[in-house]
Design a protein around this motif. Structure first.
Motif, PDB file in Angstrom:
ATOM      1  N   ILE A 225       0.968  -1.148  -0.041  1.00  0.00           N
ATOM      2  CA  ILE A 225      -0.072  -0.176   0.038  1.00  0.00           C
ATOM      3  C   ILE A 225       0.879   1.182  -0.002  1.00  0.00           C
ATOM      4  CG2 ILE A 225      -1.454   1.310   1.527  1.00  0.00           C
ATOM      5  CD1 ILE A 225      -2.981  -1.225   2.115  1.00  0.00           C
ATOM      6  N   ALA A 226       1.954   1.223   0.694  1.00  0.00           N
ATOM      7  CA  ALA A 226       2.908   2.460   0.921  1.00  0.00           C
ATOM      8  C   ALA A 226       3.723   2.579  -0.493  1.00  0.00           C
ATOM      9  CB  ALA A 226       3.901   2.097   2.021  1.00  0.00           C
ATOM     10  N   GLU A 227       3.910   1.542  -1.163  1.00  0.00           N
ATOM     11  CA  GLU A 227       4.388   1.603  -2.231  1.00  0.00           C
ATOM     12  C   GLU A 227       3.592   2.261  -3.341  1.00  0.00           C
ATOM     13  OE1 GLU A 227       7.872  -0.355  -3.136  1.00  0.00           O
ATOM     14  OE2 GLU A 227       7.865   1.034  -4.852  1.00  0.00           O
ATOM     15  N   ALA A 228       2.372   1.752  -3.419  1.00  0.00           N
ATOM     16  CA  ALA A 228       1.287   1.927  -4.478  1.00  0.00           C
ATOM     17  C   ALA A 228       0.873   3.445  -4.384  1.00  0.00           C
ATOM     18  CB  ALA A 228       0.244   1.282  -4.448  1.00  0.00           C
ATOM     19  N   ASN A 229       1.252   4.004  -2.908  1.00  0.00           N
ATOM     20  CA  ASN A 229       0.429   5.304  -2.786  1.00  0.00           C
ATOM     21  C   ASN A 229       1.755   6.302  -2.365  1.00  0.00           C
ATOM     22  OD1 ASN A 229      -2.476   5.092  -2.612  1.00  0.00           O
ATOM     23  ND2 ASN A 229      -1.591   3.123  -1.757  1.00  0.00           N
ATOM     24  N   ALA A 230       3.031   6.239  -3.125  1.00  0.00           N
ATOM     25  CA  ALA A 230       4.309   6.973  -2.869  1.00  0.00           C
ATOM     26  C   ALA A 230       4.151   7.634  -1.387  1.00  0.00           C
ATOM     27  CB  ALA A 230       3.820   8.120  -3.822  1.00  0.00           C
ATOM     28  N   ILE A 231       4.042   6.358  -0.379  1.00  0.00           N
ATOM     29  CA  ILE A 231       4.452   6.907   1.008  1.00  0.00           C
ATOM     30  C   ILE A 231       5.789   6.142   1.081  1.00  0.00           C
ATOM     31  CG2 ILE A 231       3.888   6.298   3.593  1.00  0.00           C
ATOM     32  CD1 ILE A 231       1.210   5.556   2.743  1.00  0.00           C
ATOM     33  N   PRO A 232       6.788   7.065   1.468  1.00  0.00           N
ATOM     34  CA  PRO A 232       8.426   6.412   1.617  1.00  0.00           C
ATOM     35  C   PRO A 232       8.288   5.555   2.563  1.00  0.00           C
ATOM     36  CG  PRO A 232       8.103   8.878   1.670  1.00  0.00           C
ATOM     37  CD  PRO A 232       6.682   8.572   1.675  1.00  0.00           C
ATOM     38  N   TYR A 233       9.355   4.638   2.246  1.00  0.00           N
ATOM     39  CA  TYR A 233       9.429   3.645   3.635  1.00  0.00           C
ATOM     40  C   TYR A 233      10.531   2.952   3.554  1.00  0.00           C
ATOM     41  CZ  TYR A 233       8.720  -0.427   0.289  1.00  0.00           C
ATOM     42  OH  TYR A 233       8.875  -1.130  -0.582  1.00  0.00           O
ATOM     43  N   GLN A 234      11.075   2.616   4.816  1.00  0.00           N
ATOM     44  CA  GLN A 234      12.462   2.151   4.953  1.00  0.00           C
ATOM     45  C   GLN A 234      12.380   1.001   5.636  1.00  0.00           C
ATOM     46  OE1 GLN A 234      14.318   5.104   7.334  1.00  0.00           O
ATOM     47  NE2 GLN A 234      14.831   6.504   5.694  1.00  0.00           N
ATOM     48  N   ILE A 235      13.159  -0.251   5.355  1.00  0.00           N
ATOM     49  CA  ILE A 235      13.158  -1.474   6.109  1.00  0.00           C
ATOM     50  C   ILE A 235      14.617  -1.348   6.788  1.00  0.00           C
ATOM     51  CG2 ILE A 235      13.069  -3.984   5.891  1.00  0.00           C
ATOM     52  CD1 ILE A 235      10.710  -2.442   5.039  1.00  0.00           C
ATOM     53  N   ARG A 236      14.515  -1.289   7.965  1.00  0.00           N
ATOM     54  CA  ARG A 236      15.778  -1.335   8.736  1.00  0.00           C
ATOM     55  C   ARG A 236      15.586  -1.501  10.308  1.00  0.00           C
ATOM     56  NH1 ARG A 236      15.709   3.430  11.547  1.00  0.00           N
ATOM     57  NH2 ARG A 236      14.306   5.167  10.775  1.00  0.00           N
ATOM     58  N   LYS A 237      16.745  -1.598  10.869  1.00  0.00           N
ATOM     59  CA  LYS A 237      16.716  -1.610  12.326  1.00  0.00           C
ATOM     60  C   LYS A 237      16.407  -0.504  12.982  1.00  0.00           C
ATOM     61  CE  LYS A 237      20.072  -4.100  15.151  1.00  0.00           C
ATOM     62  NZ  LYS A 237      21.434  -4.431  15.563  1.00  0.00           N
ATOM     63  N   ILE A 238      15.449  -0.576  13.794  1.00  0.00           N
ATOM     64  CA  ILE A 238      14.733   0.502  14.645  1.00  0.00           C
ATOM     65  C   ILE A 238      15.314   0.445  16.112  1.00  0.00           C
ATOM     66  CG2 ILE A 238      12.606   1.721  14.968  1.00  0.00           C
ATOM     67  CD1 ILE A 238      11.617   0.450  12.391  1.00  0.00           C
ATOM     68  N   ALA A 239      15.664   1.728  16.531  1.00  0.00           N
ATOM     69  CA  ALA A 239      16.357   2.058  17.844  1.00  0.00           C
ATOM     70  C   ALA A 239      15.127   2.352  18.709  1.00  0.00           C
ATOM     71  CB  ALA A 239      17.200   3.019  17.987  1.00  0.00           C
ATOM     72  N   VAL A 240      15.457   1.979  19.959  1.00  0.00           N
ATOM     73  CA  VAL A 240      14.288   2.042  21.038  1.00  0.00           C
ATOM     74  C   VAL A 240      13.673   3.592  21.173  1.00  0.00           C
ATOM     75  CG1 VAL A 240      15.671   2.115  22.845  1.00  0.00           C
ATOM     76  CG2 VAL A 240      13.319   1.650  23.373  1.00  0.00           C
ATOM     77  N   ALA A 241      14.537   4.620  20.987  1.00  0.00           N
ATOM     78  CA  ALA A 241      14.372   5.837  21.060  1.00  0.00           C
ATOM     79  C   ALA A 241      13.292   6.355  19.828  1.00  0.00           C
ATOM     80  CB  ALA A 241      15.755   6.696  21.016  1.00  0.00           C
ATOM     81  N   GLU A 242      13.836   5.799  18.853  1.00  0.00           N
ATOM     82  CA  GLU A 242      13.062   6.182  17.765  1.00  0.00           C
ATOM     83  C   GLU A 242      11.286   5.694  17.695  1.00  0.00           C
ATOM     84  OE1 GLU A 242      14.358   5.654  13.749  1.00  0.00           O
ATOM     85  OE2 GLU A 242      15.837   4.230  14.647  1.00  0.00           O
ATOM     86  N   VAL A 243      11.328   4.831  18.450  1.00  0.00           N
ATOM     87  CA  VAL A 243       9.867   4.050  18.598  1.00  0.00           C
ATOM     88  C   VAL A 243       9.095   5.113  19.638  1.00  0.00           C
ATOM     89  CG1 VAL A 243       8.325   2.253  19.593  1.00  0.00           C
ATOM     90  CG2 VAL A 243      10.586   1.901  18.317  1.00  0.00           C
ATOM     91  N   PHE A 244       9.870   5.675  20.750  1.00  0.00           N
ATOM     92  CA  PHE A 244       9.121   6.616  21.559  1.00  0.00           C
ATOM     93  C   PHE A 244       8.864   7.941  20.935  1.00  0.00           C
ATOM     94  CE2 PHE A 244      10.221   3.349  24.485  1.00  0.00           C
ATOM     95  CZ  PHE A 244       9.029   3.231  25.532  1.00  0.00           C
TER      96      PHE A 244
END
Ligand code: PDD
Length: 296
Positions: A225-244
């Motif tokens: 859905i992101a791909e088809a609707n030009a929502i930029p996305y990244q697949i990567r390691k996500i740090a705990v601080a980024e989640v909060f």
């Protein structure tokens, strides 16, 4: 309710398995959950492919052909009282005297399938979002296998229930100890029974589909859905601080679809309300589902 067990269709009350079943004794088996919308399985090929991956992971041959699986699904779906359902598939290494190694010679696997009504998340929950807590991911290192031995997931999920929350979000670190998991090096894996997405400054991010998480079928749908609707996305390691610090957090699963997480450990995420990205993805997901079902 009629279920499938080892080649037979039976009322669930009459279905029996041996106490020596290795699923019962060792949790030695794998499972799948396939949503069914308007009596049509959603992405059955992707679910059966993941089932094959799980079976390969536990060195158990697939007991049924694609045609046999499909015939079982059709019959159970027709018998279920609701239009929207979920299929539950459960395969164990069968019945044998209790001993850790695989039975030699192998015994027939136990195959169980049922179709249950699928309850959509209520509109109020979609509107309000849900609260979650964090916990150390204390599971094994093959979380890509959809194993029936779910004790860690059960205990982790119960922690959120006891806290009045809807999900437990899991973090690992290279040097994990039970009381020091929210360290700088800790990174997001998934929820106790869902995958997690982080949205910040217009970019969606998700952890890679590796051995530390279940490769969600809904996760794939969100990325498409992101791909088809030009929502930029990244697949990567996500740090705990980024989640909060996220503007929005999303959880996904076959039975919960996509939900906004508005609070984590009691702290607000973004505006503490389901945000514009959630609204957009949720709307697109509903549209996508309807289109896929019509096209089948
Ligand atoms: N669970 N991660 C875990 C640990 C899960 O148990 C699930 C789903 C997911 C999401 O995968 P999918 O989008 O393919 O449903 C991620 C199912 C619904 C269950 O155990 O009931």
């Amino acid at each position: 309710m009629t279920i499938y067990l080892n080649g037979q269709y039976l009322p669930i009350e009459e279905a029996r398995i041996s106490v020596l079943d290795r699923g019962f004794i060792f949790g030695d088996g794998v499972y799948e959950v396939i949503p069914v919308y308007s009596r049509r399985p959603f992405r059955p090929a992707a679910h059966l492919q993941r089932l094959q991956h799980s079976l390969d992971g536990i060195l158990l041959a697939n007991p049924l052909s694609l045609a046999a699986w499909t015939a079982i699904f059709e019959r159970l779906i027709a018998l279920c009282e609701t239009e929207d359902q979920y299929l539950y598939l459960h395969i164990t290494r069968g019945v044998a005297p209790r001993d850790h190694p695989f039975p030699d010679p192998p015994v027939p696997p136990t195959v169980f399938v049922m179709a249950n009504p699928l309850l959509m998340p209520p509109a109020s929950l979609v509107a309000s979002g849900v609260a979650a807590i964090t916990a150390p991911d204390n599971r094994w290192l093959r979380c890509d296998i959809k194993a029936i031995s779910l004790l860690p997931n059960v205990l982790l999920r119960q922690m959120s229930v006891d806290a009045g929350c809807s999900e437990t979000i899991l973090f690992r670190s290279e040097s994990l100890t039970s009381n020091a998991f929210l360290t700088e090096e800790a990174f997001l894996t998934e929820g106790s029974a869902s995958n997690i997405f982080v949205f910040k400054n217009g970019v969606l991010a998700a952890p890679p589909k590796d051995h530390l998480m279940l490769p969600g079928i809904t996760y794939d749908v969100i990325l498409e859905i992101a791909e088809a609707n030009a929502i930029p996305y990244q697949i990567r390691k996500i740090a705990v601080a980024e989640v909060f610090a996220a503007d929005e957090l999303l959880l996904t699963s076959s039975t919960r679809e996509v939900q906004a997480i508005t609070h984590l450990d009691g702290k607000p995420i973004g505006t503490a309300n389901p945000g514009p990205l959630f609204q957009k993805i949720h709307t697109l997901y509903q549209k996508f589902k309807r289109e896929v079902m019509r096209a089948q």
